[in-house]
Design a protein around this motif. Sequence first.
Motif, PDB file in Angstrom:
ATOM      1  N   VAL A 108       0.872  -1.164  -0.051  1.00  0.00           N
ATOM      2  CA  VAL A 108       0.047   0.115   0.113  1.00  0.00           C
ATOM      3  C   VAL A 108       0.828   1.239  -0.056  1.00  0.00           C
ATOM      4  CG1 VAL A 108      -1.914   1.186   1.021  1.00  0.00           C
ATOM      5  CG2 VAL A 108      -1.765  -1.164   1.420  1.00  0.00           C
ATOM      6  N   LEU A 109       0.544   2.160  -0.836  1.00  0.00           N
ATOM      7  CA  LEU A 109       1.125   3.582  -0.863  1.00  0.00           C
ATOM      8  C   LEU A 109       0.277   4.544  -0.665  1.00  0.00           C
ATOM      9  CD1 LEU A 109       3.170   5.774  -1.741  1.00  0.00           C
ATOM     10  CD2 LEU A 109       2.543   5.434  -4.018  1.00  0.00           C
ATOM     11  N   VAL A 110       0.476   5.500   0.708  1.00  0.00           N
ATOM     12  CA  VAL A 110      -0.550   6.656   0.904  1.00  0.00           C
ATOM     13  C   VAL A 110       0.607   7.916   0.403  1.00  0.00           C
ATOM     14  CG1 VAL A 110      -1.471   8.169   2.313  1.00  0.00           C
ATOM     15  CG2 VAL A 110      -1.458   5.557   2.762  1.00  0.00           C
ATOM     16  N   TYR A 111       0.189   8.786  -0.521  1.00  0.00           N
ATOM     17  CA  TYR A 111       0.719   9.728  -1.113  1.00  0.00           C
ATOM     18  C   TYR A 111       0.001  11.067  -0.886  1.00  0.00           C
ATOM     19  CZ  TYR A 111       3.217  12.942  -4.271  1.00  0.00           C
ATOM     20  OH  TYR A 111       3.758  13.857  -4.715  1.00  0.00           O
ATOM     21  N   ARG A 112       0.815  11.974  -0.152  1.00  0.00           N
ATOM     22  CA  ARG A 112      -0.178  13.166  -0.135  1.00  0.00           C
ATOM     23  C   ARG A 112       0.349  14.305  -1.042  1.00  0.00           C
ATOM     24  NH1 ARG A 112      -1.235  14.898   5.006  1.00  0.00           N
ATOM     25  NH2 ARG A 112      -2.697  13.037   5.073  1.00  0.00           N
ATOM     26  N   ARG A 113      -0.386  14.744  -1.915  1.00  0.00           N
ATOM     27  CA  ARG A 113      -0.085  15.776  -2.976  1.00  0.00           C
ATOM     28  C   ARG A 113       0.120  17.003  -2.266  1.00  0.00           C
ATOM     29  NH1 ARG A 113      -3.602  14.073  -8.141  1.00  0.00           N
ATOM     30  NH2 ARG A 113      -5.414  13.895  -6.734  1.00  0.00           N
ATOM     31  N   ALA A 114      -0.874  17.493  -1.275  1.00  0.00           N
ATOM     32  CA  ALA A 114      -0.960  18.858  -0.589  1.00  0.00           C
ATOM     33  C   ALA A 114      -1.496  18.552   0.632  1.00  0.00           C
ATOM     34  CB  ALA A 114      -1.534  19.699  -1.671  1.00  0.00           C
ATOM     35  N   VAL A 115      -1.333  19.608   1.290  1.00  0.00           N
ATOM     36  CA  VAL A 115      -1.931  19.558   2.973  1.00  0.00           C
ATOM     37  C   VAL A 115      -1.807  20.741   3.481  1.00  0.00           C
ATOM     38  CG1 VAL A 115       0.138  18.818   4.158  1.00  0.00           C
ATOM     39  CG2 VAL A 115      -2.115  18.290   5.096  1.00  0.00           C
ATOM     40  N   SER A 116      -3.007  21.611   4.250  1.00  0.00           N
ATOM     41  CA  SER A 116      -2.697  22.531   4.737  1.00  0.00           C
ATOM     42  C   SER A 116      -3.234  22.347   6.355  1.00  0.00           C
ATOM     43  CB  SER A 116      -3.467  23.746   4.106  1.00  0.00           C
ATOM     44  OG  SER A 116      -3.861  24.920   5.044  1.00  0.00           O
ATOM     45  N   GLY A 117      -2.535  22.580   7.243  1.00  0.00           N
ATOM     46  CA  GLY A 117      -2.898  22.320   8.736  1.00  0.00           C
ATOM     47  C   GLY A 117      -2.210  20.851   8.912  1.00  0.00           C
ATOM     48  N   SER A 118      -2.825  20.114   9.947  1.00  0.00           N
ATOM     49  CA  SER A 118      -2.253  18.994  10.297  1.00  0.00           C
ATOM     50  C   SER A 118      -2.105  17.932   9.271  1.00  0.00           C
ATOM     51  CB  SER A 118      -3.228  18.348  11.473  1.00  0.00           C
ATOM     52  OG  SER A 118      -2.679  17.176  11.940  1.00  0.00           O
ATOM     53  N   GLN A 119      -0.869  17.541   9.527  1.00  0.00           N
ATOM     54  CA  GLN A 119      -0.152  16.484   8.546  1.00  0.00           C
ATOM     55  C   GLN A 119      -0.615  15.007   8.772  1.00  0.00           C
ATOM     56  OE1 GLN A 119       3.917  17.076   8.116  1.00  0.00           O
ATOM     57  NE2 GLN A 119       3.806  18.935   7.398  1.00  0.00           N
ATOM     58  N   ARG A 120      -1.371  14.825   9.897  1.00  0.00           N
ATOM     59  CA  ARG A 120      -1.634  13.502  10.607  1.00  0.00           C
ATOM     60  C   ARG A 120      -2.807  12.794   9.854  1.00  0.00           C
ATOM     61  NH1 ARG A 120      -0.071   9.972  14.692  1.00  0.00           N
ATOM     62  NH2 ARG A 120       1.792  11.343  14.491  1.00  0.00           N
ATOM     63  N   PHE A 121      -2.766  11.567   9.558  1.00  0.00           N
ATOM     64  CA  PHE A 121      -3.522  10.821   8.883  1.00  0.00           C
ATOM     65  C   PHE A 121      -3.644   9.510   9.584  1.00  0.00           C
ATOM     66  CE2 PHE A 121      -0.206   9.099   6.650  1.00  0.00           C
ATOM     67  CZ  PHE A 121      -0.294   7.756   6.421  1.00  0.00           C
ATOM     68  N   SER A 122      -4.874   8.739   9.344  1.00  0.00           N
ATOM     69  CA  SER A 122      -4.724   7.202   9.942  1.00  0.00           C
ATOM     70  C   SER A 122      -5.469   6.369   8.813  1.00  0.00           C
ATOM     71  CB  SER A 122      -5.985   7.030  11.094  1.00  0.00           C
ATOM     72  OG  SER A 122      -7.259   7.335  10.656  1.00  0.00           O
ATOM     73  N   LEU A 123      -4.854   5.241   8.620  1.00  0.00           N
ATOM     74  CA  LEU A 123      -5.037   4.110   7.690  1.00  0.00           C
ATOM     75  C   LEU A 123      -5.561   3.185   8.338  1.00  0.00           C
ATOM     76  CD1 LEU A 123      -5.011   3.375   4.613  1.00  0.00           C
ATOM     77  CD2 LEU A 123      -2.837   2.637   4.915  1.00  0.00           C
ATOM     78  N   THR A 124      -6.813   2.407   7.897  1.00  0.00           N
ATOM     79  CA  THR A 124      -7.295   1.216   8.373  1.00  0.00           C
ATOM     80  C   THR A 124      -7.786   0.148   7.175  1.00  0.00           C
ATOM     81  OG1 THR A 124      -8.353   2.350  10.197  1.00  0.00           O
ATOM     82  CG2 THR A 124      -8.978   0.173  10.066  1.00  0.00           C
ATOM     83  N   ALA A 125      -7.437  -1.072   7.634  1.00  0.00           N
ATOM     84  CA  ALA A 125      -7.685  -1.916   6.430  1.00  0.00           C
ATOM     85  C   ALA A 125      -8.689  -3.131   7.229  1.00  0.00           C
ATOM     86  CB  ALA A 125      -6.385  -2.907   6.032  1.00  0.00           C
ATOM     87  N   ASN A 126      -9.786  -3.394   6.606  1.00  0.00           N
ATOM     88  CA  ASN A 126     -10.673  -4.246   7.124  1.00  0.00           C
ATOM     89  C   ASN A 126     -11.268  -5.230   6.367  1.00  0.00           C
ATOM     90  OD1 ASN A 126     -11.314  -3.455  10.063  1.00  0.00           O
ATOM     91  ND2 ASN A 126     -11.721  -1.445   9.079  1.00  0.00           N
TER      92      ASN A 126
END
Length: 605
Positions: A518-536
């Motif tokens: 799995v690749l998570v890519y952030r093209r742009a962000v303003s504010g908090s940089q945090r993310f969560s990823l869940t697989a079910n």
Amino acid sequence: SGLLNAGGSYAGTNVLVSIPQTVTSGTYRVFFTTDARNQVYEHTANDNNASAPVTITITQTTADLQVTAVSDPPSTLLSGDQLSVFWTVRNLGISPANSAYWNDRVYLSPDGVLGGGDDVYLGSVQRNGALAPNESYDATRTFTLPAELEGAFRIVVATDFDNRVVEGAFEQNNTAASLNSLIVSLRPAPDLQVTAVAAPTSASAGQPFDLAWTVRNFGPGPANGSWYDSIYLSLDQILDEGDTYLGYSSRPANLAVDASYTRTASLTIPKGQAGLYYVFVAADAGNQINERSRESNNLGYDPVSMQISLLPPADLVVGTIDVPVNGVPGRNITIDYTVENQGENPAQGRWTDSLYLSSDDHWDVGDLLIGRVDVQANVPGGGSYSRSLTAPAPGVNPGLYHVIVRSDILNHLPELNDANNLRASLDRVDMDVEVLELGVPTEYDLASGAAAYYKLDVPAGETVRFVLDSISNDADTEVYVRYGEMASRTKFDFAANEPFHADQTLTIPAEQTGTYYVLVYRRAVSGSQRFSLTANLVPFSISRAASTAGGDSGQFTIKIEGAKFAQGTEFELVAPGIDGEIYGAVRKFVQNSTVAYVTFDLTFA
């Protein structure tokens, strides 16, 4: 059809014949011809197959398109301004228009009459749909006035300019003009001039140098739009075609009257160039800004020439490379390395070293870049320099990797031997990917342009749903999944990459047992940089039906998304209510365990 015996005859039935609308009014003779295609063999008796003529009088009825209204323009505008035009066309004839489309053209005319070579064409609008007698339509369009337009004009609209509609005697009344005139004045033009160029007094061939220059607008009008300035080297104080082009710098903003801008750029002198050179700057080198009669003063140069010298050849050789024991794709790793100058002459100036991850000790185009190090130094013969790079590791499959250093990757330095600028580390980095546990959210901070990588083991036959949740709503995030190998933005099996979405959901069919990357890519962000990823894992279910309505006149197809679909899955459409009627699928295509296309027939439902 059929047999006609000798001496026999047959009587034709009344046939309704359409007279083409292009036939003009007048008296005509109508002939009836039998065996018109000569399908019957008549030997020498073919000359009597036409009847005696019947005289009829035809009165042509046509449409009559007329422009019945044209909006008056504003009293004054500047060249290059926007002009909105509104007009009405009515069919004043007794027949509908015989064409389903035609074009209306809009002009500016000094006298309000087309012709004479002084009209200015602005554009056209296509009319789609016929027009019944006494029906009309309204049209509007906004046009840009030509940049060099000047004078008094009336708006003229010509309907059916290409004469697609047959109008007979009414072809000459298809134009109309506005009552009032528009006075167009020339828009004040800018005048861009290079007022200062500051180059160093000395530089070296093959090396970059820093240049600064200033451009001012001396014209009575602003410079609106974007343009670019070009930089050249010249042996004299006259720029001509034989001079050396070095590069350009974009100017993406407007420049007001009497305003100026100063730009800086790093430009590389071609190898082998030596001597005294003047540095020229050409403002708006592509002539994207209309300066009217002031285009000839866009050049400027540094009046002090620049001495360009040939550097004596050095010989850079990569020495020791210290690598970490472990690394994680997407996370920072630090590499220390040393480069020796094994030549007799100093390595002086600026150059760039590039570092790569490689599964072997030989560099090739498939090796992924870790990062670059810009070097500015004067390394004597027999000397060396050391540098350190800390950068995110690229997305590679788990395994052992060498770090390869390529010194002076852009060949800025003259060298005795360029082939020894590359070396692989003796030690290898053990790269592995963070495990994504089913049902367990993982959190990470991801800046703009950064990536995070994960791996997930899934048995065959399951359906997995990935849910990415960004803390900031002003983020632009992508998710990619690939079986058996690391995913990238160009190589993936599944993707959730809708632009400008902070959160993404991706449901995939796990058709093979094994590891999914799995690749998570952030093209742009303003504010908090945090993310969560869940697989079910997703049980058998329907998550979405792409069509929510179907008619009762035939079949329609629905795209159904869900989990654990199989070729034997049955799909039914149930009418609302306790005893709602059930409609079985007449056709289905199960694309995979998450997507099916199902066709239902609601005829007479």
